[in-house]
Design a protein around this motif. Structure first.
Motif, PDB file in Angstrom:
ATOM      1  N   ALA A 117      15.739 -34.287 -67.094  1.00 11.07           N
ATOM      2  CA  ALA A 117      15.438 -32.931 -66.161  1.00 11.07           C
ATOM      3  C   ALA A 117      14.082 -33.796 -65.661  1.00 11.07           C
ATOM      4  O   ALA A 117      13.785 -33.250 -64.940  1.00 11.07           O
ATOM      5  N   TYR A 118      13.237 -34.250 -66.429  1.00  6.28           N
ATOM      6  CA  TYR A 118      11.523 -34.302 -65.955  1.00  6.28           C
ATOM      7  C   TYR A 118      12.430 -35.786 -64.974  1.00  6.28           C
ATOM      8  O   TYR A 118      11.560 -35.801 -63.704  1.00  6.28           O
ATOM      9  N   PHE A 119      13.025 -36.804 -64.891  1.00  7.58           N
ATOM     10  CA  PHE A 119      13.133 -38.443 -63.971  1.00  7.58           C
ATOM     11  C   PHE A 119      13.725 -36.662 -62.889  1.00  7.58           C
ATOM     12  O   PHE A 119      13.226 -37.093 -61.497  1.00  7.58           O
ATOM     13  N   PHE A 120      14.980 -36.139 -62.871  1.00 13.39           N
ATOM     14  CA  PHE A 120      15.600 -35.367 -61.136  1.00 13.39           C
ATOM     15  C   PHE A 120      14.248 -34.047 -60.871  1.00 13.39           C
ATOM     16  O   PHE A 120      14.050 -34.276 -60.111  1.00 13.39           O
ATOM     17  N   ARG A 121      13.067 -34.042 -61.592  1.00 12.13           N
ATOM     18  CA  ARG A 121      12.145 -32.956 -60.650  1.00 12.13           C
ATOM     19  C   ARG A 121      11.189 -33.302 -60.239  1.00 12.13           C
ATOM     20  O   ARG A 121      11.267 -33.309 -59.013  1.00 12.13           O
ATOM     21  N   PRO A 127       6.726 -32.169 -62.287  1.00 11.52           N
ATOM     22  CA  PRO A 127       7.500 -31.342 -62.603  1.00 11.52           C
ATOM     23  C   PRO A 127       7.182 -29.824 -63.523  1.00 11.52           C
ATOM     24  O   PRO A 127       5.365 -29.975 -64.257  1.00 11.52           O
ATOM     25  N   GLY A 128       7.093 -28.912 -63.613  1.00 15.16           N
ATOM     26  CA  GLY A 128       6.216 -27.438 -62.978  1.00 15.16           C
ATOM     27  C   GLY A 128       5.497 -27.219 -62.160  1.00 15.16           C
ATOM     28  O   GLY A 128       4.774 -26.105 -62.131  1.00 15.16           O
ATOM     29  N   GLU A 129       5.244 -27.747 -60.945  1.00 16.87           N
ATOM     30  CA  GLU A 129       4.783 -27.236 -60.153  1.00 16.87           C
ATOM     31  C   GLU A 129       4.939 -25.987 -58.955  1.00 16.87           C
ATOM     32  O   GLU A 129       3.989 -25.371 -59.115  1.00 16.87           O
TER      33      GLU A 129
END
Length: 160
Positions: A117-121, A127-129
């Motif tokens: 999930a971290y990779f795709f985001r 991530p979280g921006e």
């Protein structure tokens, strides 16, 4: 928007892990950090899958049986899917702390899903921006609204 001492007034952006506050203006090596985070999280996911393969081979060597092996594989698959979904949702809305605490063990088992999930985001944004940007813009708008309000007692105004 600064006072006499030169310090900025109003809300400050919340830093994001690995990015600090570079997400606000996409400066300070933001693109490089995004590429590094994407590559790092993908490399960590691949390394994790290799480690899980060694664990699977260990189960095969131990001859624990097909049912136990199937149970372990299904457990990691389900936990990874749940961890992916929870991590992905955490990028767009603040997770409930009590629910996060109760799912901590499950999320630890499904670490591969969280890494993916971290990779795709990180391919599209920090991530979280999006969540941080919405909160920051709302805080800035609220600060501007409060700062531009009329001050003083209107009855004391001089009439011309």
């Amino acid at each position: 928007m600064s006072d006499e001492t030169g310090t900025p007034t109003g809300p400050r952006p919340e830093p994001i892990r690995f990015f600090g506050t570079t997400w606000v203006d996409h400066d300070g090596g933001y693109a490089g950090r995004r590429a590094a985070v994407a590559a790092g999280s993908l490399a960590a996911a691949v390394a994790s899958c290799l480690i899980l393969r060694f664990a699977y081979e260990g189960l095969a060597i131990a001859a624990v049986g097909g049912f136990v092996t199937l149970l372990v594989v299904v457990m990691f698959a389900i936990c990874s899917a749940i961890a992916f979904r929870r991590t992905w949702e955490g990028f767009t809305e603040r997770p409930d702390p009590d629910t996060q605490a109760s799912l901590r063990g499950l999320l630890a088992i499904g670490f591969v899903g969280a890494l993916l999930a971290y990779f795709f985001r990180s391919l599209t944004e920090a991530p979280g921006e999006k969540l941080h940007r919405q909160e920051y813009e709302a805080a800035r708008a609220e600060h501007t609204r409060r700062a531009s309000r009329r001050t003083g007692n209107p009855s004391r105004k001089r009439h011309r």
